[in-house]
Scaffold this motif. Structure first.
Motif, PDB file in Angstrom:
ATOM      1  N   VAL A  93       1.372   8.380  13.427  1.00  0.00           N
ATOM      2  CA  VAL A  93       1.263   8.246  11.979  1.00  0.00           C
ATOM      3  C   VAL A  93      -0.009   7.467  11.655  1.00  0.00           C
ATOM      4  CG1 VAL A  93       2.593   7.779   9.899  1.00  0.00           C
ATOM      5  CG2 VAL A  93       3.743   7.767  12.103  1.00  0.00           C
ATOM      6  N   LEU A 109      -0.165   4.283  14.016  1.00  0.00           N
ATOM      7  CA  LEU A 109       0.917   3.759  14.853  1.00  0.00           C
ATOM      8  C   LEU A 109       1.650   4.896  15.532  1.00  0.00           C
ATOM      9  CD1 LEU A 109       3.831   4.216  13.271  1.00  0.00           C
ATOM     10  CD2 LEU A 109       2.998   2.338  11.878  1.00  0.00           C
ATOM     11  N   GLY A 123       4.681  12.992  10.129  1.00  0.00           N
ATOM     12  CA  GLY A 123       4.480  14.438  10.206  1.00  0.00           C
ATOM     13  C   GLY A 123       3.413  14.915   9.236  1.00  0.00           C
ATOM     14  N   PRO A 170     -16.790  10.605   6.868  1.00  0.00           N
ATOM     15  CA  PRO A 170     -15.475  10.868   7.492  1.00  0.00           C
ATOM     16  C   PRO A 170     -15.442  12.169   8.299  1.00  0.00           C
ATOM     17  CG  PRO A 170     -15.361  11.038   5.086  1.00  0.00           C
ATOM     18  CD  PRO A 170     -16.708  10.485   5.409  1.00  0.00           C
ATOM     19  N   SER A 182      -5.969  11.872   4.955  1.00  0.00           N
ATOM     20  CA  SER A 182      -6.975  12.699   4.274  1.00  0.00           C
ATOM     21  C   SER A 182      -8.323  12.627   4.968  1.00  0.00           C
ATOM     22  CB  SER A 182      -7.176  12.225   2.826  1.00  0.00           C
ATOM     23  OG  SER A 182      -5.952  12.226   2.141  1.00  0.00           O
ATOM     24  N   THR A 183      -8.760  11.412   5.282  1.00  0.00           N
ATOM     25  CA  THR A 183     -10.087  11.301   5.878  1.00  0.00           C
ATOM     26  C   THR A 183     -10.095  11.873   7.295  1.00  0.00           C
ATOM     27  OG1 THR A 183      -9.599   9.026   6.520  1.00  0.00           O
ATOM     28  CG2 THR A 183     -10.794   9.336   4.467  1.00  0.00           C
ATOM     29  N   ALA A 209      -8.422  14.360   8.297  1.00  0.00           N
ATOM     30  CA  ALA A 209      -8.442  15.830   8.193  1.00  0.00           C
ATOM     31  C   ALA A 209      -9.883  16.338   8.246  1.00  0.00           C
ATOM     32  CB  ALA A 209      -7.773  16.292   6.900  1.00  0.00           C
ATOM     33  N   LEU A 210     -10.803  15.554   7.709  1.00  0.00           N
ATOM     34  CA  LEU A 210     -12.209  15.946   7.730  1.00  0.00           C
ATOM     35  C   LEU A 210     -12.764  15.798   9.151  1.00  0.00           C
ATOM     36  CD1 LEU A 210     -13.410  14.254   4.399  1.00  0.00           C
ATOM     37  CD2 LEU A 210     -12.260  16.433   4.725  1.00  0.00           C
ATOM     38  N   PRO A 216       0.086  13.850  13.556  1.00  0.00           N
ATOM     39  CA  PRO A 216       0.280  14.011  12.105  1.00  0.00           C
ATOM     40  C   PRO A 216      -0.776  14.924  11.467  1.00  0.00           C
ATOM     41  CG  PRO A 216      -0.710  11.870  12.565  1.00  0.00           C
ATOM     42  CD  PRO A 216      -0.412  12.512  13.909  1.00  0.00           C
ATOM     43  N   GLY A 217      -0.467  15.414  10.290  1.00  0.00           N
ATOM     44  CA  GLY A 217      -1.400  16.248   9.527  1.00  0.00           C
ATOM     45  C   GLY A 217      -1.174  17.723   9.768  1.00  0.00           C
ATOM     46  N   GLU A 249       0.824  -1.206   0.000  1.00  0.00           N
ATOM     47  CA  GLU A 249       0.000   0.000   0.000  1.00  0.00           C
ATOM     48  C   GLU A 249       0.859   1.258   0.000  1.00  0.00           C
ATOM     49  OE1 GLU A 249      -3.845   0.986   2.472  1.00  0.00           O
ATOM     50  OE2 GLU A 249      -2.064   1.417   3.658  1.00  0.00           O
ATOM     51  N   THR A 288      -6.234   2.831  10.903  1.00  0.00           N
ATOM     52  CA  THR A 288      -5.138   2.122  11.542  1.00  0.00           C
ATOM     53  C   THR A 288      -3.978   3.106  11.631  1.00  0.00           C
ATOM     54  OG1 THR A 288      -5.883   0.022  10.636  1.00  0.00           O
ATOM     55  CG2 THR A 288      -3.631   0.110  11.457  1.00  0.00           C
ATOM     56  N   VAL A 322      -2.697  -3.872  17.589  1.00  0.00           N
ATOM     57  CA  VAL A 322      -2.441  -4.905  16.578  1.00  0.00           C
ATOM     58  C   VAL A 322      -1.128  -5.615  16.876  1.00  0.00           C
ATOM     59  CG1 VAL A 322      -2.030  -5.329  14.120  1.00  0.00           C
ATOM     60  CG2 VAL A 322      -3.725  -3.612  14.831  1.00  0.00           C
ATOM     61  N   VAL A 339       1.225  -0.518  16.829  1.00  0.00           N
ATOM     62  CA  VAL A 339       0.221  -0.318  15.781  1.00  0.00           C
ATOM     63  C   VAL A 339      -1.157  -0.558  16.384  1.00  0.00           C
ATOM     64  CG1 VAL A 339      -0.531  -1.019  13.473  1.00  0.00           C
ATOM     65  CG2 VAL A 339       1.886  -1.232  14.119  1.00  0.00           C
ATOM     66  N   LEU A 374      -2.127   5.203   8.754  1.00  0.00           N
ATOM     67  CA  LEU A 374      -1.869   4.418   7.539  1.00  0.00           C
ATOM     68  C   LEU A 374      -2.885   4.710   6.434  1.00  0.00           C
ATOM     69  CD1 LEU A 374      -0.478   2.756   9.973  1.00  0.00           C
ATOM     70  CD2 LEU A 374      -0.474   0.870   8.353  1.00  0.00           C
ATOM     71  N   GLY A 375      -2.546   4.252   5.249  1.00  0.00           N
ATOM     72  CA  GLY A 375      -3.455   4.331   4.097  1.00  0.00           C
ATOM     73  C   GLY A 375      -3.771   5.767   3.721  1.00  0.00           C
ATOM     74  N   ASP A 376      -5.045   6.048   3.450  1.00  0.00           N
ATOM     75  CA  ASP A 376      -5.471   7.407   3.133  1.00  0.00           C
ATOM     76  C   ASP A 376      -6.078   8.070   4.371  1.00  0.00           C
ATOM     77  OD1 ASP A 376      -5.714   9.600   1.513  1.00  0.00           O
ATOM     78  OD2 ASP A 376      -7.628   8.997   0.641  1.00  0.00           O
TER      79      ASP A 376
END
Lengths: 153, 153, 153, 153
Positions: free
Chosen positions: C128, C112, B131, C103, C135-136, C138-139, C37-38, B35, C110, C72, C86, C130-132
């Motif tokens: 951090v 970590l 970050g 969202p 973005s989600t 942030a909403l 993050p973000g 991914e 997921t 996990v 995780v 994972l994946g997208d």
């Protein structure tokens, strides 16, 4: 040279939808640049009418022909040579469940075109999405489904 | 079956870089999914080693071969069958000025791979950026230059 | 000085959840920095245990106490002084319909923690997603509801 | 009731800048809603003139008074009761190096206001940013510096 009016803006999009290139060229300059907002794969400034038409074809494919635009209003400033048309846009990603409300599947935004006209034709267009539509449409444009798998299209 | 150790993780990436498919298959399952984080054109879950190698080739092209990774640390949990390797990554977009610091040109992030191992091989990888690297790298991955024009590559 | 083990990482988060500051300080350095993050309002590097605890309190408020984390796996590299844990995280925005999957309302990611240890204590943490999920989430973090209105909280 | 003209739009922003509330209320409805695009801390629909003025004050603080807007064009559709004014905006984050070009420091976008008028006054405003300005301005609005530290302001 035709005067810039609300009606002429409406006709320009009618010509675009007609598929008749000769009709298009009465409103759209062959060297028109058209900016798609955001930073997804199809974003940025498309150079020339053919490139813009290629983009519209892509939208049709990604949405399986479900893309719709309902006009809210049109404004012009004939002296400065600018127009804005505001529209409500809706599109379901090809292959998505028809009742999905996930922003990965459903585009549902209000957006506008800011157009610059010269000698009766559009020479520059810039698309813009209102509200937080830039963020949600980034998910729609992305090559991934909500579950992280890559889309077939 | 080889035990999961820090050294084995290091070897797995060495094999990947070697270009020797036979060596790769000692560490990477042929059906591995990998991914790539975010929602840019190359993001999402690549299915199979070939798809992942295709992605790595794309990175090489977009960065004109400038992509570098410097390892910070590696961790394993052999019992659970997981590893994480943390790296500092840097890449300049092909064609960008070599001294550019714009996030559209320069990728400069700390990132990690979260890997799941089974029977001595990696069956699932997930890349993650630390970050605000997800936001800035979205600009790097985008098809547009900072001035809004679409990139040649 | 206690050795860095999977169990010790687990204990560090147990101490954090206990609300017992003295217990926390056996695992967390008073000057720990913790990066969220973000680029939302609460993102970035929080400096000091109190600032981090303040952030956790904010999460509790925004989620109306619904935030959950399911572990996990945990990995350590005692020699380098690093750990990663995780977790699957879920949180519903305070006031959102309990069955919402938007969202803007539901965080479901997921994620970590990448932790650096020194002399038996955590001196640096970086979250951090994972994946997208960047973005989600942030909403989710945004001050607005899906309809564009600003949230009460 | 005054007619909706390009000049009247210009006057409405002049009144806003004057700080004279009585002058403002000749153009802006007391219950005006104003939407700031994106999903940063100050985004979303501000309800009422006071809330909007509060937002403008925030912009002044975050930018240390460096925010500038240069008008490109103004369009109206008096019949529908809408106007659009397009502007080039520039602002340096308070405390940032004056020659910084990092999007965390420097806002440099073309944006527009889409305004709905009723009985001679603005009852709804929606801000929009062109191109990829939504992404880059998210970095400007964020509470973090490029190095991940949280800003003082």
């Amino acid at each position: 040279m035709s005067e810039l009016t609300v009606e002429r803006v409406r006709e320009a999009f009618g010509a675009l939808a007609s598929g008749d290139r000769r009709a298009m060229l009465e409103y759209w300059d062959e060297d028109v640049t058209f900016e798609i907002p955001g930073n997804h794969a199809h974003a940025g400034r498309h150079e020339g009418l053919d490139s813009f038409l290629g983009f519209l074809k892509t939208v049709g494919e990604l949405s399986g022909g479900t893309y719709t635009a309902e006009n809210v209003t049109i404004m012009v400033n004939a002296e400065d040579g600018y127009s804005v048309d505001v529209n409500t846009n809706r599109a379901l990603r090809a292959g998505a469940p028809s009742d999905s409300t996930s922003p990965y599947d459903l585009l549902d935004v209000t957006a506008l075109h800011f157009l610059r006209w010269r000698d009766g034709r559009i020479v520059e267009g810039r698309g813009v999405i209102l509200g937080d539509g830039g963020s949600t449409s980034a998910l729609w444009w992305s090559p991934i489904n909500q579950d992280g798998s890559r889309r077939g299209i």
